[in-house]
Design a protein around this motif. Structure first.
Motif, PDB file in Angstrom:
ATOM      1  N   LYS A 194       0.840  -1.205   0.000  1.00 33.30           N
ATOM      2  CA  LYS A 194       0.000   0.000   0.000  1.00 33.30           C
ATOM      3  C   LYS A 194       0.872   1.250   0.000  1.00 33.30           C
ATOM      4  O   LYS A 194       0.597   2.223  -0.714  1.00 33.30           O
ATOM      5  CB  LYS A 194      -0.910   0.001   1.223  1.00 33.30           C
ATOM      6  N   LYS A 213       2.301   1.941  -3.428  1.00 31.59           N
ATOM      7  CA  LYS A 213       1.310   2.507  -4.344  1.00 31.59           C
ATOM      8  C   LYS A 213       1.066   3.991  -4.049  1.00 31.59           C
ATOM      9  O   LYS A 213       0.951   4.813  -4.970  1.00 31.59           O
ATOM     10  CB  LYS A 213       0.002   1.719  -4.247  1.00 31.59           C
ATOM     11  N   LEU A 214       0.964   4.336  -2.774  1.00 29.76           N
ATOM     12  CA  LEU A 214       0.743   5.732  -2.408  1.00 29.76           C
ATOM     13  C   LEU A 214       1.958   6.583  -2.760  1.00 29.76           C
ATOM     14  O   LEU A 214       1.814   7.735  -3.190  1.00 29.76           O
ATOM     15  CB  LEU A 214       0.431   5.841  -0.912  1.00 29.76           C
ATOM     16  N   ASN A 215       3.138   6.017  -2.600  1.00 25.64           N
ATOM     17  CA  ASN A 215       4.357   6.730  -2.986  1.00 25.64           C
ATOM     18  C   ASN A 215       4.402   6.961  -4.498  1.00 25.64           C
ATOM     19  O   ASN A 215       4.760   8.045  -4.958  1.00 25.64           O
ATOM     20  CB  ASN A 215       5.594   5.945  -2.537  1.00 25.64           C
ATOM     21  N   SER A 271       1.878   9.579  -5.475  1.00 24.10           N
ATOM     22  CA  SER A 271       2.356  10.881  -5.025  1.00 24.10           C
ATOM     23  C   SER A 271       3.436  11.434  -5.942  1.00 24.10           C
ATOM     24  O   SER A 271       3.449  12.631  -6.263  1.00 24.10           O
ATOM     25  CB  SER A 271       2.893  10.776  -3.597  1.00 24.10           C
ATOM     26  N   ALA A 304      -3.932  11.420   1.902  1.00 21.97           N
ATOM     27  CA  ALA A 304      -3.273  10.126   2.078  1.00 21.97           C
ATOM     28  C   ALA A 304      -2.040   9.954   1.204  1.00 21.97           C
ATOM     29  O   ALA A 304      -1.280   9.003   1.381  1.00 21.97           O
ATOM     30  CB  ALA A 304      -4.258   8.996   1.780  1.00 21.97           C
ATOM     31  N   LEU A 305      -1.822  10.858   0.250  1.00 18.01           N
ATOM     32  CA  LEU A 305      -0.646  10.730  -0.597  1.00 18.01           C
ATOM     33  C   LEU A 305       0.624  10.820   0.237  1.00 18.01           C
ATOM     34  O   LEU A 305       0.689  11.559   1.217  1.00 18.01           O
ATOM     35  CB  LEU A 305      -0.632  11.827  -1.660  1.00 18.01           C
ATOM     36  N   ALA A 306       1.607  10.065  -0.166  1.00 15.78           N
ATOM     37  CA  ALA A 306       2.883  10.110   0.551  1.00 15.78           C
ATOM     38  C   ALA A 306       3.558  11.455   0.320  1.00 15.78           C
ATOM     39  O   ALA A 306       3.523  12.006  -0.780  1.00 15.78           O
ATOM     40  CB  ALA A 306       3.788   8.987   0.067  1.00 15.78           C
ATOM     41  N   TYR A 362       6.320   5.268   5.249  1.00 16.41           N
ATOM     42  CA  TYR A 362       5.275   6.072   4.626  1.00 16.41           C
ATOM     43  C   TYR A 362       4.835   7.195   5.554  1.00 16.41           C
ATOM     44  O   TYR A 362       4.579   6.987   6.732  1.00 16.41           O
ATOM     45  CB  TYR A 362       4.084   5.174   4.296  1.00 16.41           C
ATOM     46  N   PRO A 385       2.047  10.428   5.314  1.00 16.12           N
ATOM     47  CA  PRO A 385       1.058  11.126   4.487  1.00 16.12           C
ATOM     48  C   PRO A 385       1.290  12.630   4.473  1.00 16.12           C
ATOM     49  O   PRO A 385       1.916  13.195   5.374  1.00 16.12           O
ATOM     50  CB  PRO A 385      -0.270  10.766   5.158  1.00 16.12           C
ATOM     51  N   PRO A 387      -5.581   4.479   5.703  1.00 10.24           N
ATOM     52  CA  PRO A 387      -6.179   5.637   5.023  1.00 10.24           C
ATOM     53  C   PRO A 387      -7.649   5.451   4.679  1.00 10.24           C
ATOM     54  O   PRO A 387      -8.405   6.431   4.612  1.00 10.24           O
ATOM     55  CB  PRO A 387      -5.326   5.785   3.759  1.00 10.24           C
TER      56      PRO A 387
END
Length: 328
Positions: free
Chosen positions: A6, A9-11, A14, A45-47, A57, A59, A315
């Motif tokens: 997860k 993916k957020l990284n 971002s 929630a984006l890194a 991680y 946010p 998140p």
């Protein structure tokens, strides 16, 4: 999906969105005017693009308050329109836990057969539900707990609330509602992105006798016609921050309707929120707001508390909520 997956993916998301402006972020408030698919992105929630791997991680909300704007022009227009308005004298109005079905446990004398008038197949609500592939409306018990926890923060003289059968159309259109600075609507929200005019807020569908009420659905057109004096309206419901993307206009949905009705800002959601998780987030948010903190600060603090905790740190539980409108 595992926690590391997860985070990756957020990284990645971002980096796609935030990398071009990473060196300009510092610890500033982020006012986001999104377009197209970006309007459904949970920026909170984006890194943080300035926290490089292999660091854990982190946010964006750790270092930034975040607010979404329909457009700079819309913000300027709204500020001008509301600049002469006096502050509403009372604090909080709450609608929560409506009755959606004649089989609800709160009905002591349940009718053996639903009245024909309750067949809403051709109604706006049923058409919208069909468009969204949703079958029926389940009771949201967490909204009652959420509302009760928030009302404890305000004196009874400064608040008004409607539960159960009283969480109805008449409560929403009552001119008395204009006297309250903060409005919480904790119920089902319906956003039809194909036919935005079918979008709305679900109210009690039946009365105490189990008979269908004349109006149990606050449609988008009804929302535009409200006369609110609110500094903030919270739609504690699913998908309420979405809408139909109209070129040159942005999203046409519940948020736009509330701002047109007189709310300076709205707190809405980007997906189908968790009932219990939301009941944990909202009291923390309101506690900060009622202490005089700005809505952006209050939302950031509440989201951080859930992220830093053990049970609700995903998140999914806190990042759906986004603040729309004027941050001042």
């Amino acid at each position: 999906m595992s926690e590391p997956a997860k985070a990756r993916k957020l990284n990645k998301l971002s980096q796609l969105i935030m990398a071009p402006v990473a060196d300009k972020l510092a610890k500033k408030r982020l006012a986001i005017v999104a377009d197209g698919v970006l309007q459904s992105i949970p920026f909170a929630a984006l890194a943080d693009p300035n926290v490089k791997a292999p660091s854990p991680y982190q946010p964006l909300i750790v270092n930034h308050e975040i607010v979404n704007l329909p457009s700079v022009t819309a913000l300027a227009t709204q500020r001008q329109r509301l600049s002469e308005r006096s502050v509403a004298p009372k604090t909080l109005a709450v609608l929560a836990d409506p009755v959606f079905e004649a089989t609800d446990e709160r009905l002591t004398n349940k009718p053996p057969v639903l009245a024909p008038e309750l067949d809403l197949n051709r109604s706006s609500l049923q058409r919208a539900l069909k468009n969204l592939n949703r079958n029926g409306l389940s009771r949201l018990k967490g909204t009652r707990k959420e509302a009760e926890a928030i009302l404890k923060l305000v004196s009874p003289q400064e608040s008004i609330h409607a539960y159960d059968f009283d969480a109805n159309y008449n409560f929403i259109i009552n001119p008395e509602l204009k006297k309250y600075r903060f409005l919480l609507l904790a119920t089902h929200g319906i956003v039809d992105t194909k036919n935005p005019e079918l979008s709305g807020i679900v109210l009690s569908q039946v009365d105490k006798q189990g008979q269908p009420v004349e109006k149990g659905y606050l449609r988008l057109g009804d929302i535009f016609n409200l006369d609110l004096g609110a500094e903030l309206v919270v739609l504690s419901a699913c998908d309420t921050g979405l809408g139909k993307d109209v070129k040159g206009e942005g999203l046409i949905g519940l948020t736009r309707g509330l701002m047109y009705a007189g709310s300076k800002r709205a707190l809405v959601s980007l997906w189908q929120i968790d009932d219990i998780g939301t009941s944990k987030l909202m009291p923390k948010f309101y506690e900060a707001v009622l202490k005089g903190k700005s809505s952006t600060t209050a939302l950031r603090e509440a989201q951080l508390k859930l992220w830093q905790g053990k049970d609700w740190h995903e998140p999914y539980y806190w990042a759906a909520f986004t603040l729309q409108g004027d941050w001042r």
